[in-house]
Scaffold this motif. Structure first.
Motif, PDB file in Angstrom:
ATOM      1  N   ASP A 217       0.993  -1.280   0.077  1.00 60.68           N
ATOM      2  CA  ASP A 217      -0.103  -0.164  -0.200  1.00 60.68           C
ATOM      3  C   ASP A 217       0.824   1.271   0.224  1.00 60.68           C
ATOM      4  O   ASP A 217       0.351   2.201  -0.646  1.00 60.68           O
ATOM      5  CB  ASP A 217      -0.759  -0.177   1.140  1.00 60.68           C
ATOM      6  N   GLU A 218       1.958   1.153   0.724  1.00 61.97           N
ATOM      7  CA  GLU A 218       2.873   2.342   0.637  1.00 61.97           C
ATOM      8  C   GLU A 218       3.667   2.493  -0.519  1.00 61.97           C
ATOM      9  O   GLU A 218       4.075   3.686  -0.873  1.00 61.97           O
ATOM     10  CB  GLU A 218       4.019   2.275   1.908  1.00 61.97           C
ATOM     11  N   GLN A 219       3.942   1.516  -1.509  1.00 59.13           N
ATOM     12  CA  GLN A 219       4.357   1.524  -2.478  1.00 59.13           C
ATOM     13  C   GLN A 219       3.611   2.127  -3.611  1.00 59.13           C
ATOM     14  O   GLN A 219       3.861   2.946  -4.360  1.00 59.13           O
ATOM     15  CB  GLN A 219       5.002  -0.003  -3.227  1.00 59.13           C
ATOM     16  N   VAL A 220       2.467   1.897  -3.563  1.00 60.12           N
ATOM     17  CA  VAL A 220       1.390   2.386  -4.433  1.00 60.12           C
ATOM     18  C   VAL A 220       1.121   3.771  -4.142  1.00 60.12           C
ATOM     19  O   VAL A 220       1.096   4.895  -4.902  1.00 60.12           O
ATOM     20  CB  VAL A 220       0.219   1.619  -4.266  1.00 60.12           C
ATOM     21  N   GLU A 221       1.271   4.169  -2.709  1.00 59.95           N
ATOM     22  CA  GLU A 221       0.926   5.629  -2.437  1.00 59.95           C
ATOM     23  C   GLU A 221       2.308   6.265  -2.882  1.00 59.95           C
ATOM     24  O   GLU A 221       1.899   7.429  -3.422  1.00 59.95           O
ATOM     25  CB  GLU A 221       1.059   5.725  -0.873  1.00 59.95           C
ATOM     26  N   ILE A 222       3.378   6.034  -2.819  1.00 58.11           N
ATOM     27  CA  ILE A 222       4.560   6.725  -3.069  1.00 58.11           C
ATOM     28  C   ILE A 222       4.680   6.702  -4.677  1.00 58.11           C
ATOM     29  O   ILE A 222       4.923   7.990  -5.295  1.00 58.11           O
ATOM     30  CB  ILE A 222       5.981   6.117  -2.576  1.00 58.11           C
ATOM     31  N   LEU A 223       4.431   5.883  -5.541  1.00 56.43           N
ATOM     32  CA  LEU A 223       4.502   5.777  -6.924  1.00 56.43           C
ATOM     33  C   LEU A 223       3.467   6.785  -7.419  1.00 56.43           C
ATOM     34  O   LEU A 223       3.517   7.423  -8.484  1.00 56.43           O
ATOM     35  CB  LEU A 223       4.257   4.159  -7.313  1.00 56.43           C
ATOM     36  N   GLY A 224       2.081   6.689  -6.757  1.00 54.89           N
ATOM     37  CA  GLY A 224       1.209   7.594  -7.156  1.00 54.89           C
ATOM     38  C   GLY A 224       1.515   9.133  -7.041  1.00 54.89           C
ATOM     39  O   GLY A 224       0.871   9.764  -7.788  1.00 54.89           O
ATOM     40  N   LYS A 225       2.578   9.413  -6.267  1.00 57.49           N
ATOM     41  CA  LYS A 225       2.684  10.869  -5.909  1.00 57.49           C
ATOM     42  C   LYS A 225       3.884  11.270  -6.908  1.00 57.49           C
ATOM     43  O   LYS A 225       4.186  12.495  -6.648  1.00 57.49           O
ATOM     44  CB  LYS A 225       3.094  11.066  -4.415  1.00 57.49           C
ATOM     45  N   LEU A 226       4.325  10.451  -7.742  1.00 61.94           N
ATOM     46  CA  LEU A 226       5.770  10.808  -8.561  1.00 61.94           C
ATOM     47  C   LEU A 226       4.938  11.245  -9.874  1.00 61.94           C
ATOM     48  O   LEU A 226       3.920  10.749 -10.232  1.00 61.94           O
ATOM     49  CB  LEU A 226       6.528   9.752  -8.732  1.00 61.94           C
ATOM     50  N   GLN A 227       5.831  12.357 -10.521  1.00 62.80           N
ATOM     51  CA  GLN A 227       5.330  12.226 -11.733  1.00 62.80           C
ATOM     52  C   GLN A 227       5.446  11.067 -12.662  1.00 62.80           C
ATOM     53  O   GLN A 227       6.448  10.143 -12.367  1.00 62.80           O
ATOM     54  CB  GLN A 227       6.331  13.389 -12.388  1.00 62.80           C
ATOM     55  N   GLU A 228       4.536  10.747 -13.710  1.00 67.92           N
ATOM     56  CA  GLU A 228       4.577   9.469 -14.525  1.00 67.92           C
ATOM     57  C   GLU A 228       5.846   9.148 -15.116  1.00 67.92           C
ATOM     58  O   GLU A 228       6.104   8.234 -14.955  1.00 67.92           O
ATOM     59  CB  GLU A 228       3.381   9.881 -15.410  1.00 67.92           C
ATOM     60  N   GLU A 229       6.476  10.214 -15.476  1.00 69.47           N
ATOM     61  CA  GLU A 229       7.667   9.828 -16.098  1.00 69.47           C
ATOM     62  C   GLU A 229       8.598   9.280 -15.171  1.00 69.47           C
ATOM     63  O   GLU A 229       9.675   8.460 -15.515  1.00 69.47           O
ATOM     64  CB  GLU A 229       8.357  11.056 -17.197  1.00 69.47           C
ATOM     65  N   ARG A 230       8.871  10.140 -14.150  1.00 72.81           N
ATOM     66  CA  ARG A 230       9.724   9.443 -13.081  1.00 72.81           C
ATOM     67  C   ARG A 230       9.325   8.147 -12.457  1.00 72.81           C
ATOM     68  O   ARG A 230      10.233   7.326 -12.279  1.00 72.81           O
ATOM     69  CB  ARG A 230       9.935  10.548 -11.947  1.00 72.81           C
ATOM     70  N   ALA A 231       8.008   7.851 -12.604  1.00 78.34           N
ATOM     71  CA  ALA A 231       7.352   6.581 -11.769  1.00 78.34           C
ATOM     72  C   ALA A 231       7.830   5.541 -12.798  1.00 78.34           C
ATOM     73  O   ALA A 231       8.213   4.474 -12.340  1.00 78.34           O
ATOM     74  CB  ALA A 231       5.993   6.553 -11.761  1.00 78.34           C
ATOM     75  N   ALA A 232       7.839   5.708 -14.157  1.00 87.16           N
ATOM     76  CA  ALA A 232       8.413   4.723 -15.048  1.00 87.16           C
ATOM     77  C   ALA A 232       9.725   4.439 -15.056  1.00 87.16           C
ATOM     78  O   ALA A 232      10.142   3.352 -14.920  1.00 87.16           O
ATOM     79  CB  ALA A 232       7.852   5.281 -16.331  1.00 87.16           C
ATOM     80  N   ASP A 233      10.559   5.406 -14.843  1.00 85.18           N
ATOM     81  CA  ASP A 233      12.130   5.448 -14.431  1.00 85.18           C
ATOM     82  C   ASP A 233      12.477   4.659 -13.311  1.00 85.18           C
ATOM     83  O   ASP A 233      13.182   3.620 -13.357  1.00 85.18           O
ATOM     84  CB  ASP A 233      12.815   6.764 -14.494  1.00 85.18           C
ATOM     85  N   VAL A 234      11.557   4.975 -11.994  1.00 84.52           N
ATOM     86  CA  VAL A 234      11.792   4.185 -10.866  1.00 84.52           C
ATOM     87  C   VAL A 234      11.429   2.628 -11.033  1.00 84.52           C
ATOM     88  O   VAL A 234      12.287   1.484 -10.621  1.00 84.52           O
ATOM     89  CB  VAL A 234      11.044   4.716  -9.812  1.00 84.52           C
TER      90      VAL A 234
END
Length: 423
Positions: A217-234
């Protein structure tokens, strides 16, 4: 400590061991708890958040602290084992006060808090925050460096205000040497707002390592607050199996949007992993084992094993396959264990020392069979091969353990409630 006691900057206390009077280590300091006061009066330091060896976090009142010196904290030996819970009137010094942007009272100039100093009051057991170490100029990763100075607590204002864009540089500096699992534990105990700010300040590779150690749940929470391009990079920087598990938790449209932003090869790996049942060899495997061609030498294999980003389980053996040498490969020929690589001359071809008698796992192998396989053959990783004989990936013992433990084991570990039987 009596009058004239030295000031201690709190960043120096992060991770410091805590001992009882007999010299037995109780745990480590993870934060300090303070209570803000009105009228510019210095905050009172209430106590410390101590992480026990069991990973449980407890509150240690400053009245139980008999010494803070030489890189250690000494307690009276009387420790309340109740789990720490932050109250609305309390502030975490490392988590909430560092990196804030506040103003100098005299000039109204904006400054960034780099550290704060604590001191014991004369002839008492009370402690307070009496100094603030600040840097002039705008906050943030791209701020222009300005003059740094230490001022009285009363010389600044703004600590009591909620801040939208609080930085994280000084907080991260205190966590710099933590292992990913320990940094994940620290993030778990921050507020969602502060957790997002720290995640935003981490490098992609570091954030990827930390996300792998957090509850879903915290993975999803953090990923959802990143910009999409950065989320893809992570996601690309994460182990493929962990990234696929995280993507599977997202709504379908979000998952597809992120997959389209990823590199085609990485996205193809994610889609392939998500096509398998979760608790099978295909669903658990990583698609990035060490793959070598038959004409590679022992020296080539050792060079690959030395790569620092490899986990110990993946570095324990290499897989010999005919081209192509990226999963899914050509025909899988067998495995060479790290110990065998150390025993043979560097010029030896891996084809001459490959072990081919151990059967690989089909991708639909269920979790209990994988566990039995690793235990029976004393393996820390196993090859996953499809019907055509191509290597698809490798299942490692750490991924198997993740799925053998209870679903909430990460949350329980962070709260210090995991026992030997997993309950």
């Amino acid at each position: 400590m009596a009058a004239g006691a030295p000031r201690i900057f709190v960043s120096h206390l992060a991770g410091v061991p805590v001992f009882d009077p007999n010299g037995e280590q109780v745990g480590r300091v993870r934060d300090l708890v303070a209570m803000l006061r009105v009228g510019g009066r210095p905050p009172r330091l209430l106590g410390m958040v101590v992480e026990l060896l069991s990973r449980r976090r407890i509150f240690l009142p400053m009245t139980r602290v008999t010494g803070v010196e030489s890189g250690q904290v000494i307690t009276t030996g009387v420790v309340n084992m109740r789990r720490f819970e932050q109250r609305p009137t309390e502030r975490l010094v490392l988590g909430d006060l560092l990196d804030r942007r506040v103003q100098l009272v005299e000039t109204a100039e904006e400054v960034t808090v780099l550290d704060v100093a604590i001191q014991q009051l004369p002839a008492r057991r009370d402690w307070e925050i009496n100094k603030v170490f600040v840097r002039k100029g705008k906050g943030g990763a791209l701020r222009r460096k300005g003059e740094a100075l230490t001022v009285e607590w009363s010389a600044v204002t703004g600590f009591s205000l909620e801040e939208e864009g609080q930085g994280a540089e000084s907080l991260l500096a205190t966590f710099e040497r933590l292992r990913p699992a320990d940094l994940a534990n620290a993030l778990h105990h921050l507020s969602p707002k502060r957790r997002a700010e720290v995640a935003a300040a981490l490098h992609d590779d570091r954030l990827a390592d930390v996300l792998e150690e957090l509850p879903e749940d915290e993975q999803v929470e953090i990923l959802g607050k990143l910009q999409e391009e950065r989320a893809a990079d992570v996601l690309e920087a994460m182990d493929p199996d962990d990234a696929a598990d995280l993507l599977s938790e997202l709504p379908e449209e979000d998952k597809e949007r992120l997959l389209r932003l990823m590199r085609p090869d990485d996205a193809a790996d994610m889609r392939r992993l998500m096509s398998y049942e979760e608790r099978t060899a295909g669903g658990l495997m990583t698609t990035e084992p060490i793959v070598l061609r038959p004409d590679s030498t022992v020296a080539d294999a050792l060079a690959r094993v030395r790569q620092h980003e490899l986990s110990p389980a993946l570095a324990a053996q290499v897989y010999v396959c005919r081209p192509p040498d990226e999963t899914p490969t050509g025909k899988y020929l067998g495995t060479v264990h790290f110990q065998r690589l150390l025993r043979d001359p560097p010029f030896t071809l891996v084809a001459s020392i490959v072990e081919s008698d151990l059967p690989p796992l089909p991708p639909d192998t269920p979790l209990p069979a994988i566990t039995s396989y690793l235990a029976a053959y004393n393996m820390v990783a196993a090859p996953v091969v499809d019907e055509s004989g191509s290597l698809l990936g490798a299942v490692t013992v750490d991924d198997v353990l993740d799925h053998l433990l209870p679903e909430d084991w990460r949350e329980a570990e962070f709260e210090g409630t995991v026992t030997a039987d997993g309950k």
